[in-house]
Design an enzyme around this catalytic site. Structure first.
Site, short mmCIF file in Angstrom:
data_model
loop_
_atom_site.label_atom_id
_atom_site.label_comp_id
_atom_site.label_asym_id
_atom_site.label_seq_id
_atom_site.Cartn_x
_atom_site.Cartn_y
_atom_site.Cartn_z
N GLY A 169 -26.94 50.84 -15.98
CA GLY A 169 -26.20 52.01 -15.53
C GLY A 169 -24.72 51.86 -15.78
O GLY A 169 -24.18 50.75 -15.86
N ALA A 170 -24.05 53.00 -15.92
CA ALA A 170 -22.60 53.00 -16.10
C ALA A 170 -21.99 53.97 -15.10
O ALA A 170 -21.14 54.80 -15.43
CB ALA A 170 -22.23 53.39 -17.53
N GLY A 171 -22.47 53.85 -13.86
CA GLY A 171 -21.97 54.71 -12.80
C GLY A 171 -20.75 54.11 -12.13
O GLY A 171 -20.03 53.29 -12.71
N GLY A 178 -21.50 49.89 -11.41
CA GLY A 178 -21.79 49.17 -12.64
C GLY A 178 -20.76 49.45 -13.72
O GLY A 178 -20.34 48.54 -14.45
N ASN A 199 -26.93 47.39 -1.87
CA ASN A 199 -26.79 47.13 -0.44
C ASN A 199 -28.15 46.78 0.15
O ASN A 199 -29.19 47.22 -0.34
CB ASN A 199 -26.21 48.36 0.27
CG ASN A 199 -24.78 48.63 -0.13
OD1 ASN A 199 -23.99 47.70 -0.31
ND2 ASN A 199 -24.43 49.90 -0.28
N LYS A 223 -22.94 41.42 4.71
CA LYS A 223 -22.63 42.71 4.08
C LYS A 223 -23.63 43.77 4.53
O LYS A 223 -23.28 44.93 4.79
CB LYS A 223 -22.66 42.56 2.55
CG LYS A 223 -22.68 43.88 1.75
CD LYS A 223 -21.36 44.59 1.76
CE LYS A 223 -21.41 45.94 1.02
NZ LYS A 223 -21.67 45.85 -0.41
N GLU A 265 -29.79 56.21 1.31
CA GLU A 265 -30.60 55.00 1.40
C GLU A 265 -31.01 54.69 2.84
O GLU A 265 -31.00 53.54 3.27
CB GLU A 265 -29.83 53.82 0.82
CG GLU A 265 -29.53 53.97 -0.66
CD GLU A 265 -28.80 52.77 -1.23
OE1 GLU A 265 -29.40 52.05 -2.06
OE2 GLU A 265 -27.64 52.55 -0.85
#
Length: 306
Positions: free
Chosen positions: A7-9, A12, A102, A185, A268
């Site tokens: 992905g290139a969101g 990422g 996450n 986290k 999520e």
């Protein structure tokens, strides 16, 4: 190293872009639509840590299969099953799979797909989004990616990865306690995402109210108790440290879940709050604030599906 970013969101694209900016051998595995967009516009980052305009190497799931040294995975949890199948042709016996999702549940899914030794630990702290033009907008000084062997060892492959990661305009930090840091986290983001999405406000106005401050503190304590009951490798009293951290955030800080909810996008809830709610029920731990948060999130999901 040959680095594949799935992905290139917003995430990422940002960390992969910083590695590409440095000169590392980065390729992005993207959907056909995003490929066409990036071929037209390039990969663009507007950041308080420095802007950059890049020409990325791109492949799709139908490209010729061959293994990469490391695969950087930063999808949402509800995209994970598809991402695993898309990246499978590019994962070899010696490939390291570095997830930045996450939560915790995804680790077992990745181990099942690629094997125990392939999956290393990872997490990130960054406030970033895609604008309407597909540009990655990164708006705060924090841009940290933490990684390490889940065993805590400093192996040859991790040292090689460190050499590739060092020297970028983002902070890539090697950890020898990555399992613990991932759980910490998880506790932090489950609280932040739940609280801000529940109240539909940035963290500042919520924590200014005595009732809001107490709600944050109680949720942190509930989640810490659930994790302890489940045997998670967390630090004793971590909820108090995380409360201090939340109180130190910028007034207008929003969680990515809240931002997604504002856009009527999927969230999520099951992967973050739902996983720990199930653990609470298994352990018999009372979690009334978590129950309230999860109810709000499920009602949101029902409304979006209509």
């Amino acid at each position: 190293m040959k680095i594949l970013v799935v992905g290139a969101g917003a995430i990422g694209g940002y960390f992969g872009g910083r590695l590409l900016e440095k000169g590392e051998g980065v390729t992005f595995l993207v959907r056909e639509r995003r490929k066409q967009e990036l071929e037209s516009t390039g990969l663009n980052i507007d950041s308080v840590n420095g802007n950059c305009r890049l020409t990325p190497q791109l492949i799709t799931k139908n490209s010729e299969p061959h293994p990469y040294d490391v695969v950087l995975l930063s999808t949402k949890s509800y995209q994970l099953a598809d991402a695993i199948e898309d990246m499978r042709p590019f994962v070899g016996e010696d490939t390291m799979v570095l997830p930045l999702l996450n939560g915790i549940a995804h680790v077992d899914q990745l181990i099942e797909a690629f094997g125990e030794t392939s999956v290393i630990g990872g997490l990130c702290f960054v406030e970033t989004t895609l604008d309407e033009n597909g540009t990655i907008v990164q708006s705060s000084p924090v841009n940290q990616l933490v990684y390490g062997e889940r065993s805590g060892e400093e192996t040859d492959r991790i040292r090689q990865l460190k050499r590739a990661f060092d020297g970028t305009k983002a902070e890539f930090m090697l950890s020898h306690k990555i399992n613990q840091e991932m759980w910490h986290k998880y506790l932090f983001i489950t609280t932040m995402s739940g609280i801000t999405t529940l109240f539909e406000k940035p963290i500042g106005p919520i924590r200014k109210l005595a009732s809001g401050q107490r709600t944050i503190a109680v949720l942190l304590e509930e989640l810490e108790t659930v994790m302890e009951a489940d045997g998670a490798p967390i630090e004793k009293g971590i909820s108090k440290k995380l409360l201090e951290r939340i109180n130190g955030l910028g007034e207008e800080m929003k969680s990515s879940m809240q931002r997604d909810a504002e856009k009527s996008k999927p969230i999520e809830a099951e992967h973050l709050q739902g996983f720990l709610l199930a653990k609470a029920r298994e352990s018999g731990v009372a979690v009334p604030v978590l129950e309230t948060v999860f109810t709000k999130l499920k009602l949101y999901e029902q409304a979006v599906k209509k």
